[in-house]
Design a protein around this motif. Structure first.
Motif, PDB file in Angstrom:
ATOM      1  N   ALA A 167       1.900   2.666  -3.494  1.00 13.31           N
ATOM      2  CA  ALA A 167       0.914   3.126  -4.477  1.00 13.31           C
ATOM      3  C   ALA A 167       1.191   4.566  -4.888  1.00 13.31           C
ATOM      4  O   ALA A 167       1.412   5.427  -4.044  1.00 13.31           O
ATOM      5  CB  ALA A 167      -0.489   3.013  -3.900  1.00 13.31           C
TER       6      ALA A 167
ATOM      7  N   LEU B  45       0.828  -1.201   0.000  1.00 10.72           N
ATOM      8  CA  LEU B  45       0.000   0.000   0.000  1.00 10.72           C
ATOM      9  C   LEU B  45       0.864   1.253   0.000  1.00 10.72           C
ATOM     10  O   LEU B  45       0.561   2.242  -0.676  1.00 10.72           O
ATOM     11  CB  LEU B  45      -0.917  -0.015   1.224  1.00 10.72           C
ATOM     12  CG  LEU B  45      -1.812   1.203   1.453  1.00 10.72           C
ATOM     13  CD1 LEU B  45      -2.682   1.476   0.244  1.00 10.72           C
ATOM     14  CD2 LEU B  45      -2.665   1.003   2.695  1.00 10.72           C
TER      15      LEU B  45
ATOM     16  N   TYR C 209      -4.033  -6.947  -5.265  1.00 11.84           N
ATOM     17  CA  TYR C 209      -3.654  -5.781  -4.466  1.00 11.84           C
ATOM     18  C   TYR C 209      -4.615  -5.614  -3.290  1.00 11.84           C
ATOM     19  O   TYR C 209      -5.823  -5.838  -3.459  1.00 11.84           O
ATOM     20  CB  TYR C 209      -3.682  -4.521  -5.345  1.00 11.84           C
ATOM     21  CG  TYR C 209      -3.153  -3.288  -4.659  1.00 11.84           C
ATOM     22  CD1 TYR C 209      -1.786  -3.050  -4.586  1.00 11.84           C
ATOM     23  CD2 TYR C 209      -4.010  -2.381  -4.061  1.00 11.84           C
ATOM     24  CE1 TYR C 209      -1.291  -1.923  -3.948  1.00 11.84           C
ATOM     25  CE2 TYR C 209      -3.519  -1.257  -3.428  1.00 11.84           C
ATOM     26  CZ  TYR C 209      -2.167  -1.040  -3.364  1.00 11.84           C
ATOM     27  OH  TYR C 209      -1.677   0.067  -2.719  1.00 11.84           O
ATOM     28  N   PRO C 210      -4.178  -5.188  -2.104  1.00 18.82           N
ATOM     29  CA  PRO C 210      -2.807  -4.817  -1.716  1.00 18.82           C
ATOM     30  C   PRO C 210      -2.029  -5.952  -1.055  1.00 18.82           C
ATOM     31  O   PRO C 210      -1.259  -5.717  -0.117  1.00 18.82           O
ATOM     32  CB  PRO C 210      -3.067  -3.693  -0.715  1.00 18.82           C
ATOM     33  CG  PRO C 210      -4.310  -4.147   0.000  1.00 18.82           C
ATOM     34  CD  PRO C 210      -5.154  -4.825  -1.050  1.00 18.82           C
TER      35      PRO C 210
ATOM     36  N   GLY D  16      -8.173   2.368  -3.154  1.00 18.13           N
ATOM     37  CA  GLY D  16      -7.713   2.320  -4.526  1.00 18.13           C
ATOM     38  C   GLY D  16      -8.847   2.589  -5.492  1.00 18.13           C
ATOM     39  O   GLY D  16     -10.002   2.257  -5.221  1.00 18.13           O
TER      40      GLY D  16
ATOM     41  N   LEU E 208      -3.376   6.727  -8.263  1.00 17.21           N
ATOM     42  CA  LEU E 208      -4.091   5.455  -8.260  1.00 17.21           C
ATOM     43  C   LEU E 208      -4.946   5.249  -7.019  1.00 17.21           C
ATOM     44  O   LEU E 208      -5.637   4.234  -6.900  1.00 17.21           O
ATOM     45  CB  LEU E 208      -3.103   4.292  -8.388  1.00 17.21           C
ATOM     46  CG  LEU E 208      -2.263   4.304  -9.679  1.00 17.21           C
ATOM     47  CD1 LEU E 208      -1.223   3.196  -9.643  1.00 17.21           C
ATOM     48  CD2 LEU E 208      -3.160   4.154 -10.899  1.00 17.21           C
ATOM     49  N   ILE E 209      -4.908   6.195  -6.085  1.00 16.78           N
ATOM     50  CA  ILE E 209      -5.675   6.063  -4.851  1.00 16.78           C
ATOM     51  C   ILE E 209      -6.458   7.342  -4.588  1.00 16.78           C
ATOM     52  O   ILE E 209      -6.114   8.417  -5.070  1.00 16.78           O
ATOM     53  CB  ILE E 209      -4.766   5.755  -3.639  1.00 16.78           C
ATOM     54  CG1 ILE E 209      -3.701   6.846  -3.472  1.00 16.78           C
ATOM     55  CG2 ILE E 209      -4.124   4.383  -3.790  1.00 16.78           C
ATOM     56  CD1 ILE E 209      -2.808   6.653  -2.257  1.00 16.78           C
TER      57      ILE E 209
ATOM     58  N   TYR F  16      -7.189   0.686 -12.197  1.00 18.88           N
ATOM     59  CA  TYR F  16      -6.384  -0.435 -12.683  1.00 18.88           C
ATOM     60  C   TYR F  16      -5.187   0.158 -13.416  1.00 18.88           C
ATOM     61  O   TYR F  16      -5.343   1.047 -14.259  1.00 18.88           O
ATOM     62  CB  TYR F  16      -7.210  -1.317 -13.621  1.00 18.88           C
ATOM     63  CG  TYR F  16      -6.404  -2.377 -14.336  1.00 18.88           C
ATOM     64  CD1 TYR F  16      -6.069  -3.566 -13.688  1.00 18.88           C
ATOM     65  CD2 TYR F  16      -5.981  -2.189 -15.652  1.00 18.88           C
ATOM     66  CE1 TYR F  16      -5.327  -4.543 -14.343  1.00 18.88           C
ATOM     67  CE2 TYR F  16      -5.238  -3.155 -16.305  1.00 18.88           C
ATOM     68  CZ  TYR F  16      -4.919  -4.328 -15.641  1.00 18.88           C
ATOM     69  OH  TYR F  16      -4.178  -5.283 -16.293  1.00 18.88           O
ATOM     70  N   ASP F  17      -4.007  -0.311 -13.092  1.00 22.69           N
ATOM     71  CA  ASP F  17      -2.789   0.207 -13.717  1.00 22.69           C
ATOM     72  C   ASP F  17      -2.364  -0.742 -14.834  1.00 22.69           C
ATOM     73  O   ASP F  17      -1.851  -1.835 -14.559  1.00 22.69           O
ATOM     74  CB  ASP F  17      -1.676   0.324 -12.670  1.00 22.69           C
ATOM     75  CG  ASP F  17      -0.413   0.951 -13.242  1.00 22.69           C
ATOM     76  OD1 ASP F  17      -0.412   1.296 -14.442  1.00 22.69           O
ATOM     77  OD2 ASP F  17       0.571   1.076 -12.501  1.00 22.69           O
TER      78      ASP F  17
ATOM     79  N   TYR G  59      -5.715  -1.544  -8.379  1.00 28.87           N
ATOM     80  CA  TYR G  59      -5.659  -0.913  -7.062  1.00 28.87           C
ATOM     81  C   TYR G  59      -7.029  -0.860  -6.387  1.00 28.87           C
ATOM     82  O   TYR G  59      -7.129  -0.581  -5.195  1.00 28.87           O
ATOM     83  CB  TYR G  59      -5.060   0.493  -7.182  1.00 28.87           C
ATOM     84  CG  TYR G  59      -3.564   0.444  -7.394  1.00 28.87           C
ATOM     85  CD1 TYR G  59      -2.690   0.507  -6.318  1.00 28.87           C
ATOM     86  CD2 TYR G  59      -3.026   0.302  -8.667  1.00 28.87           C
ATOM     87  CE1 TYR G  59      -1.321   0.436  -6.498  1.00 28.87           C
ATOM     88  CE2 TYR G  59      -1.655   0.231  -8.864  1.00 28.87           C
ATOM     89  CZ  TYR G  59      -0.807   0.300  -7.780  1.00 28.87           C
ATOM     90  OH  TYR G  59       0.550   0.215  -7.974  1.00 28.87           O
TER      91      TYR G  59
END
Length: 209
Positions: free
Chosen positions: A54, A51, A128-129, A73, A58-59, A76-77, A84
């Motif tokens: 990140a 976490l 994740y996470p 999150g 993304l959060i 999506y990366d 996330y």
């Protein structure tokens, strides 16, 4: 040959032969040493290394009405393949120890800033996470229980497991299959002797098909 000379006191130390000299000693009472103060038990909150890594975009970070900070999150990366959104919620208490470029709290634990609640998606396709978490309360002890436990309070119905070893609390969550929408809750309480010093909550969420 060198002459050896003997020296005697000018008068006898004991003036009256056959009598002894009495000495009277008075001792001053001293205070008893103070007992050492017990070390304060401080809980680290949930420690979630993934976490902390990140990136800010993304959060999402929100300050709640009670003054706590909620971080979850949102994206999506595609570059890393990490969703996330698997971090559904985390609640932090205290003043942030690090801020991002826009002044929002970073999810990094430190002195006075701890994560007390986590909710994660454990469905197998969302990693994740992570699945392993830890919390420390040096000098203290832990009691923990899953609300879905059947026989062992440290084992959830789905197989998630909490491990208590002295002042260390660890959690090993499992990937879960899709099915009924289910949330299982672990409540863990840290104590200093018989006094509660912290309570942490972890919720694992299995998504319905």
């Amino acid at each position: 040959m060198t002459e050896r000379r003997r020296f005697f006191p000018a008068r006898s130390v004991q003036q009256v032969p056959g009598q002894t000299v009495g000495l009277q000693v008075r001792l001053r009472p001293t205070a008893a040493p103070a007992a050492a103060a017990a070390a304060e038990v401080v809980c680290t909150g949930w420690l979630v290394p993934w976490l902390c890594a990140a990136t800010p975009e993304l959060i999402a970070v929100d300050v709640l009405p009670d003054g706590t900070t909620e971080i979850h999150g949102i994206y999506y990366d595609p570059e890393t393949g990490i969703d996330y959104g698997g971090l559904e919620s985390s609640v932090w208490v205290g003043a942030p120890v690090a801020l991002d470029g826009t002044g929002r709290a970073r999810p990094i634990p430190g002195d006075g800033f701890v994560c007390t609640e986590l909710q994660i998606n454990t469905t197998y396709y969302t990693a994740y996470p992570g699945r392993h978490f830890m919390a420390l309360a040096p000098g203290g002890t832990w009691q923990a229980e899953w609300d879905s436990a059947t026989t062992d309070p440290l084992v959830a119905a789905s197989g998630h497991r909490a491990i208590v070893a002295g002042s260390t609390l660890a959690v090993a969550a499992l990937d879960t299959e899709t099915g009924d929408d289910t949330i299982e809750t672990l409540t863990a309480t840290a104590y200093s002797g018989a006094t509660q010093v912290a309570q942490l909550v972890l919720r694992t969420h299995r998504i319905a098909t």
